[in-house]
Design a protein around this motif. Structure first.
Motif, PDB file in Angstrom:
ATOM      1  N   ASP A 127      28.291  24.093  -5.926  1.00  0.00           N
ATOM      2  CA  ASP A 127      27.768  22.828  -5.385  1.00  0.00           C
ATOM      3  C   ASP A 127      26.372  22.989  -4.765  1.00  0.00           C
ATOM      4  OD1 ASP A 127      28.041  23.827  -2.797  1.00  0.00           O
ATOM      5  OD2 ASP A 127      29.562  22.364  -2.168  1.00  0.00           O
ATOM      6  N   GLN A 128      25.897  21.902  -4.134  1.00  0.00           N
ATOM      7  CA  GLN A 128      24.536  21.854  -3.587  1.00  0.00           C
ATOM      8  C   GLN A 128      24.294  22.910  -2.523  1.00  0.00           C
ATOM      9  OE1 GLN A 128      26.773  19.441  -3.850  1.00  0.00           O
ATOM     10  NE2 GLN A 128      25.854  17.415  -4.163  1.00  0.00           N
ATOM     11  N   GLN A 129      25.376  23.368  -1.890  1.00  0.00           N
ATOM     12  CA  GLN A 129      25.210  24.350  -0.815  1.00  0.00           C
ATOM     13  C   GLN A 129      25.611  25.753  -1.246  1.00  0.00           C
ATOM     14  OE1 GLN A 129      26.649  22.644   3.014  1.00  0.00           O
ATOM     15  NE2 GLN A 129      26.692  20.748   1.843  1.00  0.00           N
ATOM     16  N   GLY A 130      25.643  25.964  -2.554  1.00  0.00           N
ATOM     17  CA  GLY A 130      25.953  27.300  -3.063  1.00  0.00           C
ATOM     18  C   GLY A 130      27.421  27.665  -2.966  1.00  0.00           C
ATOM     19  N   ARG A 131      28.252  26.697  -2.580  1.00  0.00           N
ATOM     20  CA  ARG A 131      29.689  26.973  -2.485  1.00  0.00           C
ATOM     21  C   ARG A 131      30.293  26.875  -3.876  1.00  0.00           C
ATOM     22  NH1 ARG A 131      30.512  22.699   2.385  1.00  0.00           N
ATOM     23  NH2 ARG A 131      29.632  21.436   0.707  1.00  0.00           N
ATOM     24  N   SER A 132      31.263  27.738  -4.162  1.00  0.00           N
ATOM     25  CA  SER A 132      31.742  27.832  -5.542  1.00  0.00           C
ATOM     26  C   SER A 132      33.156  27.298  -5.704  1.00  0.00           C
ATOM     27  CB  SER A 132      31.692  29.283  -6.006  1.00  0.00           C
ATOM     28  OG  SER A 132      32.604  30.028  -5.237  1.00  0.00           O
ATOM     29  N   HIS A 133      33.430  26.920  -6.928  1.00  0.00           N
ATOM     30  CA  HIS A 133      34.805  26.646  -7.340  1.00  0.00           C
ATOM     31  C   HIS A 133      35.098  27.530  -8.532  1.00  0.00           C
ATOM     32  CE1 HIS A 133      38.504  24.392  -8.224  1.00  0.00           C
ATOM     33  NE2 HIS A 133      38.250  24.842  -9.439  1.00  0.00           N
ATOM     34  N   ILE A 134      36.206  28.243  -8.462  1.00  0.00           N
ATOM     35  CA  ILE A 134      36.665  28.999  -9.627  1.00  0.00           C
ATOM     36  C   ILE A 134      38.183  28.929  -9.633  1.00  0.00           C
ATOM     37  CG2 ILE A 134      36.595  31.229  -8.384  1.00  0.00           C
ATOM     38  CD1 ILE A 134      35.757  32.469 -11.156  1.00  0.00           C
ATOM     39  N   PRO A 146      31.411  16.810 -10.244  1.00  0.00           N
ATOM     40  CA  PRO A 146      30.540  15.678  -9.904  1.00  0.00           C
ATOM     41  C   PRO A 146      29.204  15.774 -10.647  1.00  0.00           C
ATOM     42  CG  PRO A 146      31.538  16.631  -7.929  1.00  0.00           C
ATOM     43  CD  PRO A 146      31.839  17.568  -9.064  1.00  0.00           C
ATOM     44  N   GLY A 147      28.519  14.652 -10.814  1.00  0.00           N
ATOM     45  CA  GLY A 147      27.254  14.617 -11.540  1.00  0.00           C
ATOM     46  C   GLY A 147      26.262  15.647 -11.002  1.00  0.00           C
ATOM     47  N   GLY A 148      25.599  16.355 -11.905  1.00  0.00           N
ATOM     48  CA  GLY A 148      24.576  17.310 -11.501  1.00  0.00           C
ATOM     49  C   GLY A 148      25.087  18.666 -11.063  1.00  0.00           C
ATOM     50  N   ILE A 149      26.398  18.820 -10.963  1.00  0.00           N
ATOM     51  CA  ILE A 149      26.980  20.100 -10.510  1.00  0.00           C
ATOM     52  C   ILE A 149      27.155  21.019 -11.723  1.00  0.00           C
ATOM     53  CG2 ILE A 149      29.087  21.172  -9.546  1.00  0.00           C
ATOM     54  CD1 ILE A 149      27.367  19.744  -7.438  1.00  0.00           C
ATOM     55  N   PRO A 150      26.543  22.226 -11.710  1.00  0.00           N
ATOM     56  CA  PRO A 150      26.633  23.111 -12.877  1.00  0.00           C
ATOM     57  C   PRO A 150      28.010  23.758 -12.978  1.00  0.00           C
ATOM     58  CG  PRO A 150      25.445  24.214 -11.119  1.00  0.00           C
ATOM     59  CD  PRO A 150      25.743  22.820 -10.620  1.00  0.00           C
ATOM     60  N   HIS A 151      28.457  23.947 -14.234  1.00  0.00           N
ATOM     61  CA  HIS A 151      29.830  24.430 -14.446  1.00  0.00           C
ATOM     62  C   HIS A 151      29.989  25.105 -15.795  1.00  0.00           C
ATOM     63  CE1 HIS A 151      29.461  20.220 -15.785  1.00  0.00           C
ATOM     64  NE2 HIS A 151      30.247  20.577 -16.781  1.00  0.00           N
ATOM     65  N   SER A 152      31.173  25.716 -15.991  1.00  0.00           N
ATOM     66  CA  SER A 152      31.518  26.347 -17.269  1.00  0.00           C
ATOM     67  C   SER A 152      33.018  26.279 -17.469  1.00  0.00           C
ATOM     68  CB  SER A 152      31.085  27.816 -17.283  1.00  0.00           C
ATOM     69  OG  SER A 152      31.894  28.554 -16.371  1.00  0.00           O
ATOM     70  N   ILE A 153      33.432  26.468 -18.715  1.00  0.00           N
ATOM     71  CA  ILE A 153      34.865  26.480 -19.078  1.00  0.00           C
ATOM     72  C   ILE A 153      35.044  27.615 -20.079  1.00  0.00           C
ATOM     73  CG2 ILE A 153      36.782  25.105 -19.991  1.00  0.00           C
ATOM     74  CD1 ILE A 153      34.638  22.666 -19.722  1.00  0.00           C
ATOM     75  N   GLN A 154      36.059  28.441 -19.864  1.00  0.00           N
ATOM     76  CA  GLN A 154      36.345  29.503 -20.849  1.00  0.00           C
ATOM     77  C   GLN A 154      37.833  29.517 -21.177  1.00  0.00           C
ATOM     78  OE1 GLN A 154      35.274  33.580 -19.782  1.00  0.00           O
ATOM     79  NE2 GLN A 154      35.270  34.177 -21.949  1.00  0.00           N
ATOM     80  N   ARG A 227      36.233  36.605  -5.289  1.00  0.00           N
ATOM     81  CA  ARG A 227      35.547  37.381  -4.234  1.00  0.00           C
ATOM     82  C   ARG A 227      34.050  37.419  -4.502  1.00  0.00           C
ATOM     83  NH1 ARG A 227      39.545  41.069  -4.416  1.00  0.00           N
ATOM     84  NH2 ARG A 227      38.390  42.444  -5.820  1.00  0.00           N
ATOM     85  N   ASP A 228      33.738  37.664  -5.762  1.00  0.00           N
ATOM     86  CA  ASP A 228      32.352  37.804  -6.195  1.00  0.00           C
ATOM     87  C   ASP A 228      31.559  36.514  -5.945  1.00  0.00           C
ATOM     88  OD1 ASP A 228      30.079  38.636  -7.542  1.00  0.00           O
ATOM     89  OD2 ASP A 228      30.905  38.261  -9.545  1.00  0.00           O
ATOM     90  N   VAL A 229      32.092  35.365  -6.416  1.00  0.00           N
ATOM     91  CA  VAL A 229      31.311  34.120  -6.372  1.00  0.00           C
ATOM     92  C   VAL A 229      31.316  33.458  -4.994  1.00  0.00           C
ATOM     93  CG1 VAL A 229      31.641  33.704  -8.836  1.00  0.00           C
ATOM     94  CG2 VAL A 229      33.213  32.645  -7.206  1.00  0.00           C
ATOM     95  N   THR A 233      28.674  32.264   0.843  1.00  0.00           N
ATOM     96  CA  THR A 233      28.697  30.805   1.010  1.00  0.00           C
ATOM     97  C   THR A 233      30.105  30.204   1.021  1.00  0.00           C
ATOM     98  OG1 THR A 233      28.328  30.699  -1.370  1.00  0.00           O
ATOM     99  CG2 THR A 233      26.411  30.340   0.032  1.00  0.00           C
ATOM    100  N   GLY A 234      31.101  30.927   0.514  1.00  0.00           N
ATOM    101  CA  GLY A 234      32.481  30.428   0.498  1.00  0.00           C
ATOM    102  C   GLY A 234      32.766  29.488  -0.659  1.00  0.00           C
ATOM    103  N   ALA A 235      33.920  28.826  -0.551  1.00  0.00           N
ATOM    104  CA  ALA A 235      34.384  27.923  -1.620  1.00  0.00           C
ATOM    105  C   ALA A 235      34.010  26.482  -1.285  1.00  0.00           C
ATOM    106  CB  ALA A 235      35.896  28.037  -1.770  1.00  0.00           C
ATOM    107  N   VAL A 236      33.998  25.615  -2.303  1.00  0.00           N
ATOM    108  CA  VAL A 236      33.771  24.179  -2.059  1.00  0.00           C
ATOM    109  C   VAL A 236      34.880  23.686  -1.118  1.00  0.00           C
ATOM    110  CG1 VAL A 236      32.559  23.668  -4.217  1.00  0.00           C
ATOM    111  CG2 VAL A 236      35.061  23.549  -4.158  1.00  0.00           C
ATOM    112  N   PRO A 237      34.542  22.764  -0.179  1.00  0.00           N
ATOM    113  CA  PRO A 237      35.548  22.340   0.798  1.00  0.00           C
ATOM    114  C   PRO A 237      36.711  21.564   0.176  1.00  0.00           C
ATOM    115  CG  PRO A 237      33.505  21.078   1.059  1.00  0.00           C
ATOM    116  CD  PRO A 237      33.221  22.156   0.059  1.00  0.00           C
ATOM    117  N   ASN A 238      36.440  20.802  -0.889  1.00  0.00           N
ATOM    118  CA  ASN A 238      37.495  20.059  -1.586  1.00  0.00           C
ATOM    119  C   ASN A 238      37.582  20.563  -3.019  1.00  0.00           C
ATOM    120  OD1 ASN A 238      38.082  18.202   0.602  1.00  0.00           O
ATOM    121  ND2 ASN A 238      36.080  17.299   0.143  1.00  0.00           N
ATOM    122  N   SER A 239      38.768  21.029  -3.376  1.00  0.00           N
ATOM    123  CA  SER A 239      38.938  21.659  -4.698  1.00  0.00           C
ATOM    124  C   SER A 239      38.529  20.716  -5.825  1.00  0.00           C
ATOM    125  CB  SER A 239      40.386  22.092  -4.876  1.00  0.00           C
ATOM    126  OG  SER A 239      40.533  22.699  -6.144  1.00  0.00           O
TER     127      SER A 239
END
Ligand code: MN
Ligand code: MN
Length: 395
Positions: A127-134, A146-154, A227-229, A233-239
């Motif tokens: 997200d905008q604050q460098g928080r990650s979702h994995i 959300p719009g503009g949020i970079p992502h991937s799917i594998q 752990r890596d990502v 900055t931690g994880a996004v506050p809302n999954s």
């Protein structure tokens, strides 16, 4: 003449169109070849209910008619406003990723809502604050980017995955998203070197062309990558993912059930949805949505929907696996299971909160005398009506 052949009496000013159950009357026959397969799938177009009138433009398109783009890591196809002109506010994508198949790191202007239909995948986003979702998502799970949020799917093992994506932008184009490789290939290497403070030669192997969907070895364990990502900055506050399989249905009735998934249950989403199962004979009751357009996807089974478009116009169309339906805001409709198996479909709305108005609930909360003065059903029937919305009938 035709009516006479059918043995019908014609009263002056009330000319009736002759109809037969097996369509054998002279006015019903088709003397030249037609697309029998397609017509069999669309009986409500070929033999419309007598209540249909006016023939408004189609509100259905099938993914089976879409161009399928095949890549080494899987395939994809889309239904957008360019295919289905009524679908101005939403578009959809079907995608298959093989085990290890990667939908390249990318983003787009609109938000992406997804339903996993088969298998499992590893999804990532920041997200905008460098928080990650994995996380790893499996059949029945949802995600929102959300719009503009970079992502991937594998795609994961044993057989990758197959999913549906829905975008809150009818003009969306899956083939023109912002891709990591495409951007780097179009940035001067000396600028990349300066940006990352490394030698220019570091970027010698950046692909010259987008990867889009490609095949690579599987990711590391979820714990290790998490752990890596999340470092710093931690994880996004809302999954960004949601698992409807773990929630109780919003409403269960004899005719089926519905799960409504919107921001009330899933704070990260700005797209609301209803996941509907209609048993054979079940009906998604007459209703409309006052707040937004509805984009539908039929997962399995067979159904029909009539959309009433005011001004005396109504049209019925048939739906089955892989079909998309679209209804404008506040335009009333129903969906009926026409098969002998469950009909499963999803309703998606480009708004955080689900809203509908049920015809039955409206009439149940309007003075019974007033209603009966309109439709002459008798006050008794109106007074007996349930005061709470059914969503799916019979209750
Ligand atoms: Mn995307
Ligand atoms: Mn609806």
């Amino acid at each position: 003449m035709v009516a006479a052949a059918a043995g019908l009496q014609i009263a002056q000013g009330q000319e009736q169109v002759p109809r037969s159950a097996d369509h054998h009357l002279p006015n019903e026959t088709e003397p030249v070849p037609s697309n029998v397969g397609l017509e069999k799938q669309n009986p409500s177009s070929v033999w419309a209910p007598e209540t249909d009138a006016g023939g408004q433009p189609p509100f259905k398109y099938s993914f089976s008619l879409s161009h399928k783009r095949l890549e080494a890591g899987g395939w994809t196809r889309q239904v957008t406003v360019r295919d289905l002109p009524i679908s101005k506010k939403m578009a959809g994508v079907e995608m298959r990723l093989i085990t290890g198949g990667i939908r390249e790191l990318h983003w787009h202007v609109g938000a992406e809502w997804a339903l996993m239909l088969y298998g499992s995948a590893r999804i990532t986003a920041v997200d905008q604050q460098g928080r990650s979702h994995i996380s790893d998502v499996k059949e029945g799970d949802l995600w929102i980017f959300p719009g503009g949020i970079p992502h991937s799917i594998q795609g994961l093992g044993p057989d990758g995955c197959r999913f549906l994506l829905v975008f809150d932008d009818g003009n969306f184009n899956e083939f023109e998203t912002f891709l990591l490789t495409d951007w780097l290939a179009h940035t001067p290497p000396e600028v990349l070197a300066k940006n990352f403070n490394v030698p220019e030669s570091t970027f010698a192997q950046v692909p010259k062309k987008e990867l889009f969907i490609f095949e690579r070895p599987l990711p590391r364990s979820l714990e290790e990558e998490k752990r890596d990502v999340e470092a710093g900055t931690g994880a996004v506050p809302n999954s960004f993912d949601f698992r409807p399989g773990e929630m109780k249905p919003t409403k269960v009735s004899k005719g089926g059930e519905v799960k409504i998934v919107d921001r009330k249950l899933w704070p990260a989403t700005n797209i609301a949805a209803a996941i509907v199962t209609l048993k054979p004979g079940g009906l998604r009751e007459l209703h409309w949505h006052p707040n937004e357009d509805e984009w539908q996807y039929y997962v399995k089974g067979k159904g029909r929907m009539t959309v009433f478009a005011a001004g005396g116009r109504a049209r019925t169309m048939d739906f089955q696996e892989g079909d998309v339906g679209y209804i404008d805001k506040s335009v009333p409709h129903y969906i009926e299971n026409m098969g002998d198996t469950d009909l499963v479909f999803i309703e998606v709305f480009p708004t955080p909160y689900y809203e509908d108005i049920s015809l039955a609930q409206w009439l149940a909360h309007t003075p019974s005398r007033l209603v009966s003065q309109h439709i002459a059903v008798g006050e008794e029937m109106l007074q007996k009506m349930a005061k709470k919305e059914a969503i799916v009938v019979p209750e």
